[in-house]
Design a protein around this motif. Structure first.
Motif, mmCIF file in Angstrom:
data_model
loop_
_atom_site.group_PDB
_atom_site.id
_atom_site.type_symbol
_atom_site.label_atom_id
_atom_site.label_comp_id
_atom_site.label_asym_id
_atom_site.label_seq_id
_atom_site.Cartn_x
_atom_site.Cartn_y
_atom_site.Cartn_z
ATOM 1 N N ALA A 93 0.829 -1.289 -0.099
ATOM 2 C CA ALA A 93 0.090 -0.088 -0.056
ATOM 3 C C ALA A 93 0.706 1.192 -0.003
ATOM 4 O O ALA A 93 0.516 2.395 -0.687
ATOM 5 N N THR A 94 1.973 1.406 0.496
ATOM 6 C CA THR A 94 2.864 2.376 0.668
ATOM 7 C C THR A 94 4.255 2.230 -0.070
ATOM 8 O O THR A 94 4.670 3.394 -0.037
ATOM 9 N N GLY A 95 4.407 0.730 -0.629
ATOM 10 C CA GLY A 95 5.952 0.911 -1.485
ATOM 11 C C GLY A 95 7.020 1.042 -0.357
ATOM 12 O O GLY A 95 8.110 0.956 -0.872
ATOM 13 N N LEU B 144 12.064 -8.435 22.962
ATOM 14 C CA LEU B 144 12.049 -7.046 22.711
ATOM 15 C C LEU B 144 11.767 -6.951 21.026
ATOM 16 O O LEU B 144 12.576 -7.476 20.330
ATOM 17 N N PHE B 145 10.898 -6.014 20.750
ATOM 18 C CA PHE B 145 10.512 -5.837 19.081
ATOM 19 C C PHE B 145 10.562 -4.428 18.777
ATOM 20 O O PHE B 145 10.130 -3.526 19.403
ATOM 21 N N GLU B 146 11.052 -4.066 17.432
ATOM 22 C CA GLU B 146 11.191 -2.831 16.886
ATOM 23 C C GLU B 146 11.296 -3.136 15.492
ATOM 24 O O GLU B 146 11.226 -3.989 14.876
ATOM 25 N N VAL B 147 10.754 -1.975 14.800
ATOM 26 C CA VAL B 147 10.549 -1.895 13.602
ATOM 27 C C VAL B 147 11.501 -0.378 12.890
ATOM 28 O O VAL B 147 11.342 0.565 13.544
ATOM 29 N N PHE B 148 11.920 -0.832 11.570
ATOM 30 C CA PHE B 148 12.550 0.189 10.981
ATOM 31 C C PHE B 148 11.972 0.331 9.717
ATOM 32 O O PHE B 148 11.757 -0.734 8.874
ATOM 33 N N THR B 149 11.620 1.405 9.102
ATOM 34 C CA THR B 149 10.903 1.591 7.872
ATOM 35 C C THR B 149 11.993 2.264 6.915
ATOM 36 O O THR B 149 12.806 3.270 7.265
ATOM 37 N N ILE B 150 12.066 1.928 5.669
ATOM 38 C CA ILE B 150 12.878 2.315 4.411
ATOM 39 C C ILE B 150 11.815 2.660 3.350
ATOM 40 O O ILE B 150 11.147 1.947 2.733
ATOM 41 N N SER B 151 11.689 3.867 3.111
ATOM 42 C CA SER B 151 10.845 4.242 1.949
ATOM 43 C C SER B 151 11.707 4.398 0.513
ATOM 44 O O SER B 151 12.510 5.255 0.783
ATOM 45 N N GLU C 279 2.734 -9.176 3.793
ATOM 46 C CA GLU C 279 2.975 -8.124 4.698
ATOM 47 C C GLU C 279 3.054 -8.729 6.098
ATOM 48 O O GLU C 279 2.976 -8.000 7.255
ATOM 49 N N VAL C 280 2.742 -10.250 6.383
ATOM 50 C CA VAL C 280 3.147 -10.665 7.719
ATOM 51 C C VAL C 280 4.154 -11.460 7.854
ATOM 52 O O VAL C 280 4.517 -12.333 7.006
ATOM 53 N N VAL C 281 4.643 -11.271 9.061
ATOM 54 C CA VAL C 281 5.640 -12.098 9.519
ATOM 55 C C VAL C 281 4.990 -13.354 10.616
ATOM 56 O O VAL C 281 4.399 -13.208 11.264
ATOM 57 N N TYR C 282 5.682 -14.636 9.950
ATOM 58 C CA TYR C 282 5.053 -15.924 10.603
ATOM 59 C C TYR C 282 6.158 -16.306 11.438
ATOM 60 O O TYR C 282 7.224 -16.552 11.015
ATOM 61 N N PHE C 283 5.845 -16.857 12.546
ATOM 62 C CA PHE C 283 6.944 -17.653 13.456
ATOM 63 C C PHE C 283 6.473 -19.005 13.984
ATOM 64 O O PHE C 283 5.336 -19.247 14.236
ATOM 65 N N LYS C 284 7.584 -20.141 14.091
ATOM 66 C CA LYS C 284 7.365 -21.327 14.800
ATOM 67 C C LYS C 284 7.147 -21.227 16.193
ATOM 68 O O LYS C 284 7.647 -20.276 16.543
ATOM 69 N N ASP D 112 1.656 -8.591 11.960
ATOM 70 C CA ASP D 112 1.342 -7.701 10.866
ATOM 71 C C ASP D 112 2.302 -6.637 10.541
ATOM 72 O O ASP D 112 2.497 -5.772 11.546
ATOM 73 N N LEU D 113 3.129 -6.614 9.588
ATOM 74 C CA LEU D 113 4.220 -5.499 9.301
ATOM 75 C C LEU D 113 3.515 -4.131 9.010
ATOM 76 O O LEU D 113 3.864 -3.235 9.273
ATOM 77 N N GLU D 114 2.388 -4.172 8.335
ATOM 78 C CA GLU D 114 1.837 -2.851 7.738
ATOM 79 C C GLU D 114 1.173 -2.379 8.953
ATOM 80 O O GLU D 114 1.333 -0.938 9.207
ATOM 81 N N ARG D 115 0.492 -2.960 9.722
ATOM 82 C CA ARG D 115 -0.199 -2.354 11.055
ATOM 83 C C ARG D 115 0.845 -2.179 12.176
ATOM 84 O O ARG D 115 0.545 -1.577 13.074
ATOM 85 N N GLU D 116 1.894 -3.103 12.079
ATOM 86 C CA GLU D 116 2.816 -3.284 13.202
ATOM 87 C C GLU D 116 2.027 -3.822 14.396
ATOM 88 O O GLU D 116 2.414 -3.158 15.603
ATOM 89 N N GLU D 117 1.454 -4.687 14.488
ATOM 90 C CA GLU D 117 0.557 -5.324 15.386
ATOM 91 C C GLU D 117 0.569 -6.778 15.223
ATOM 92 O O GLU D 117 0.730 -7.251 14.179
ATOM 93 N N TRP D 118 0.538 -7.604 16.518
ATOM 94 C CA TRP D 118 0.262 -8.972 16.550
ATOM 95 C C TRP D 118 -1.120 -9.409 16.164
ATOM 96 O O TRP D 118 -1.934 -8.798 16.135
ATOM 97 N N ARG D 119 -1.250 -10.571 15.202
ATOM 98 C CA ARG D 119 -2.522 -10.962 14.905
ATOM 99 C C ARG D 119 -2.803 -12.192 15.611
ATOM 100 O O ARG D 119 -1.994 -12.435 16.771
#
Length: 409
Positions: A168-170, A191-198, A230-235, A261-268
């Motif tokens: 949606a944002t590229g 601990l979790f962190e997100v970094f955005t590259i436009s 756009e979703v990260v999955y884990f075992k 969910d990487l787009e919303r930056e929240e857990w599903r």
């Protein structure tokens, strides 16, 4: 350091304008014949030619030409860490031919991505996002988000990463996970962190620092991350596997899957895998030893935009590929059951990376031997790719015809 920019838009998008008129080395405008001849050449040869001819450089860098060339040369490219060369990342085709070499001086390991950009990391908190076409590298900061600066958990972390593209944002986003080998009961602290590259107009910019995201207290394994869309999955966490092997029932199925969910930056929601519910049926051996080995036999994968659970039943010489059809209702379908004997190595416990090509063939990387195979479900046959042994594998969906910085070989 220079920031990376995609060599071309992600799959499905292409330019529409006609290439500009350009002169060849003799000062004559290119004809349709010349245009067609250039289209026939592989990207490797074109990059060599335009290095000595400015007019061809302009023509072959045009978006319309790049799109036409991609249509003429649909064979996929892959990136690899070769076991005998940690100082480089290699771009190769499925004939095993290396077409480009990218410097990797610190021995970073590729993540299992399927994007225009790729990501190479270390467990000691070093992460680089790179563009295979241009050779540009963005080194992400190692310092944590301000809110995590005083946390004991980030002093000597075991760090995991995941890279995804937000349609949606590229933008590209990197999820970083700090993990400490200190347990509270049987829980690890993450601990979790997100970094955005436009990325716009062939260049990329990024936010100045990492941003804190919500923690997750459940049993999950950061190093197992796979990004699908756009979703990260884990075992499930290896702790659960160790508990079962030690005779303790954690009350958690070993094929449980967590998602972010990487787009919303929240857990599903938490997803129940397909194997646990049928483990007592005739399809699987109900021996407790088989259940104890379930965690190590499972791999998550991105099969052309669908989440896949790969179950490598070593002792039965069978690889089951389950595809998720409905996340909300937890519906899985077993699309493939691959009989792997005798061509596949029987010393392997699991698959490290798995990709599906446009023609339906499946690329399989075995981590212990470092071998690469292609399985064709139309003929139910497999073939080994004759090449050097691999430690890590990623699929490249971009185009190498962007202006080059790396070495073509």
């Amino acid at each position: 350091m220079a920031s990376p920019g995609p060599s071309s838009p992600p799959p499905g998008r292409s330019g529409r304008r006609r290439p500009p008129a350009a002169s060849n080395a003799a000062g004559v405008l290119p004809t349709d014949v010349l245009f067609d001849v250039l289209l026939r050449l592989p990207a490797k040869e074109l990059c060599r030619l335009r290095a000595v001819c400015r007019s061809w450089r302009s023509l072959t860098s045009d978006t319309l030409f790049i799109g036409a060339h991609a249509a003429r040369h649909p064979d996929p490219l892959f990136l690899a860490n070769f076991r005998d060369d940690e100082a480089h990342i290699h771009v190769f085709d499925l004939s095993g031919n290396v077409v480009k070499v990218i410097p990797n001086p610190d021995g970073h390991q590729l993540l299992t991505t399927r994007l225009d950009l790729t990501c190479a990391v270390t467990v000691s908190n070093s992460c680089r996002v790179l563009d295979p076409a241009t050779g540009r590298v963005r080194v992400l900061p190692e310092s944590p988000a301000p809110e995590h600066a005083d946390r004991e958990n980030v002093r000597k972390p075991y760090t995991s990463f995941a890279l995804g593209w937000i349609g949606a944002t590229g933008e590209y986003k990197v999820l970083r996970m700090f993990s400490r080998p200190i347990l509270t009961g049987f829980h690890q602290c993450h601990l979790f962190e997100v970094f955005t590259i436009s990325c716009t107009s062939g260049s990329c910019s990024s936010h100045a620092q990492w941003r804190v995201r919500p923690s997750h207290e459940e049993f999950f394994e950061p190093g197992s991350a796979i990004v699908v869309s756009e979703v990260v999955y884990f075992k499930v966490d290896t702790v659960c596997d160790a508990m079962i092997c030690g005779g303790v029932n954690p009350g958690i199925p070993l094929d449980l899957i967590y998602s972010f969910d990487l787009e919303r930056e929240e857990w599903r929601g938490i997803l129940q895998g397909p194997i646990y519910d049928i483990f007592q049926t005739d399809e699987y051996d109900d021996d407790l030893d088989d259940y104890r080995s379930l965690w190590s036999e499972i791999t998550l994968a991105d099969l052309s935009g669908s989440l896949a659970l790969v179950h490598y039943r070593k002792y039965q010489h069978v690889m089951d590929l389950w595809l998720l059809k409905d996340f909300d209702n937890g519906i899985w379908v077993k699309e493939y059951m691959i009989q792997i004997e005798p061509i596949f190595p029987t010393t392997e416990w699991c698959v490290k990376a798995l990709f599906m090509l446009d023609d339906g063939r499946i690329v399989i990387h075995f981590p212990k031997s470092g071998l690469l195979f292609i399985y064709d479900p139309r003929t139910d046959t497999s073939a080994q790719v004759e090449m050097r042994h691999l430690d890590a594998l990623a699929m490249y969906t971009g185009n190498l015809l962007s202006l080059q910085v790396g070495d073509m070989v």
